[in-house]
Design a protein around this motif. Structure first.
Motif, short mmCIF file in Angstrom:
data_model
loop_
_atom_site.label_atom_id
_atom_site.label_comp_id
_atom_site.label_asym_id
_atom_site.label_seq_id
_atom_site.Cartn_x
_atom_site.Cartn_y
_atom_site.Cartn_z
N ARG A 153 0.94 -1.09 -0.05
CA ARG A 153 0.08 -0.14 -0.07
C ARG A 153 0.79 1.28 -0.02
N GLY A 154 0.22 2.21 -0.62
CA GLY A 154 0.95 3.41 -0.79
C GLY A 154 2.08 3.55 -1.89
N GLY A 155 2.29 2.57 -2.48
CA GLY A 155 3.28 2.29 -3.68
C GLY A 155 3.13 1.51 -4.69
N GLU A 156 2.22 0.50 -4.61
CA GLU A 156 1.79 -0.44 -5.56
C GLU A 156 0.47 -0.43 -5.68
N ASP A 157 -0.42 0.51 -5.18
CA ASP A 157 -2.03 0.40 -5.34
C ASP A 157 -2.47 1.69 -5.93
N GLY A 173 -0.82 8.14 -8.91
CA GLY A 173 -1.78 9.29 -9.10
C GLY A 173 -1.04 10.70 -8.67
N ALA A 174 -0.09 10.47 -7.50
CA ALA A 174 0.38 11.73 -7.10
C ALA A 174 1.47 12.12 -8.11
N LEU A 175 2.16 11.12 -8.59
CA LEU A 175 3.21 11.52 -9.67
C LEU A 175 2.50 11.89 -10.90
N GLU A 176 1.35 11.46 -11.30
CA GLU A 176 0.77 12.16 -12.26
C GLU A 176 0.37 13.51 -12.30
N LEU A 191 -4.65 2.80 -12.74
CA LEU A 191 -5.66 1.84 -12.74
C LEU A 191 -5.22 0.61 -12.65
N GLY A 192 -4.13 0.22 -13.47
CA GLY A 192 -3.40 -1.10 -13.25
C GLY A 192 -2.56 -1.25 -12.03
N SER A 193 -2.28 -0.30 -11.34
CA SER A 193 -1.65 -0.80 -10.01
C SER A 193 -2.61 -1.01 -8.74
N ALA A 194 -3.96 -0.07 -8.97
CA ALA A 194 -5.08 -0.37 -8.20
C ALA A 194 -5.70 -1.85 -8.28
N LEU A 195 -5.95 -2.19 -9.66
CA LEU A 195 -6.55 -3.60 -10.00
C LEU A 195 -5.48 -4.72 -9.45
#
Length: 323
Positions: free
Chosen positions: A74-78, A83-86, A98-102
């Protein structure tokens, strides 16, 4: 196999982000330090960045051109870091939001694979808000004599258990609730366990794992020297090709891209069953991606440079082609 590659200077100033505050912090520290050293050996202007010690906005102060994400869990792979870097407009390695969250959510992963008729074991969901202990007997009858219990959004087998009775199931679910409000209950598949690493849209040679533990748990992955790894895995060429195709399709179906890993079981009849996908796998000495890369002809430094290349626009071409 061919890999996208660039000169070290083309990447600019690179932050290798590792550590963080998830339950996988220790593994992340080991992965990040190894990757940072490899990139620096290759002449990349790389520096370490631990978001547990300073705010992510300091990346702007550091004049960061791109980020190598080595935060597990969590906080790196989710998807949150992505999103923050975007928002900061800083390119990064691996899968997008999206891919990370899924991929981080084992339940949504299973549901997508099921909808696409990709092979995966039977499962049920335990939700902390309405879970009833009295349902465990029914669940055992529906899923079989052995059940795997997995927090929906944890990695490195944290909070997981293999159970053989309703009483064990109830205890394991309650323990898993310490990590997540939703828990995946999955039919246990008896057989060989494989993993297939994905790099720049291509599958690497499969690895078969063998452990005397009840299952391939945290200790078997990172602490115990009794775990055996076989690469080549022992599959014949037809089954190896089948596994590679299945893993690549499963990875892309979750909008994952860049690099990662898919874990699979094979039952005694030879049928493959997808377990989960990882978008920031471990990069320690015991980790699986470096073992597969070595079999494909990439040493550790070359692998790290190939991962860094996934932060470039050309590396996103495979992000939605799941057919």
């Amino acid at each position: 196999m061919s890999w996208l590659s660039y000169s070290a200077s083309e990447y600019g100033r690179v932050a290798v982000m590792f550590g963080g505050e998830s339950a996988e912090r220790e593994v992340s520290l080991n992965s990040g330090k190894a990757v940072l050293s490899a990139l620096q050996r290759q002449g990349v202007d790389a520096f370490e960045f631990d978001p547990a010690k300073k705010p992510i906005t300091e990346l702007l102060t550091e004049k960061t051109d791109r980020v190598v994400i080595m935060l597990h869990g969590r906080g790196g792979e989710d998807g949150t870091l992505q999103g923050a870097l975007e928002l900061l407009k800083i390119p990064y390695t691996g899968s997008g939001v999206l891919g990370s969250a899924l991929c981080m959510d084992k339940i949504h992963t299973k549901q997508i694979w099921q909808c696409l008729n990709l092979p995966t074991a039977k499962y049920q969901i335990a939700d902390k808000s309405y879970f009833e202990a009295g349902s465990c007997g029914v669940i055992m009858r529906q899923l079989g004599d052995e059940v795997m219990v997995k927090p929906a959004r944890e990695g490195s087998s944290i909070g997981m258990a293999r159970v053989t009775s309703a009483a064990q199931l109830e205890a394991a679910i309650q323990d898993a609730f310490k990590y997540d409000n939703q828990v995946l209950l999955e039919q246990y598949i008896e057989g060989a366990e494989f993993t297939v690493s994905i790099l720049q849209g291509q599958s690497l040679p499969s690895i078969r794992m063998s452990t005397p533990h009840t299952f391939y748990d945290y200790s078997a992955k990172y602490q115990d020297n009794t775990t055996q790894y076989f690469c080549p895995s022992g599959l014949d060429s037809e089954k190896e090709a089948e596994l590679a195709t299945l893993s690549t399709r499963a990875f892309r179906s979750l909008s994952a891209r860049g690099w990662g890993r898919v874990d699979i079981m094979q039952d005694k009849l030879g049928q493959f069953y997808l377990l989960e996908a990882n978008t920031v796998p471990g990069m320690t000495q015991k980790s699986l991606v470096p073992k597969a890369a070595k079999q494909a002809g990439l040493d550790f430094d070359e692998l790290c440079m190939a991962i860094l290349a996934t932060s470039m626009p050309e590396a996103t071409a495979d992000k939605v082609d799941w057919r």
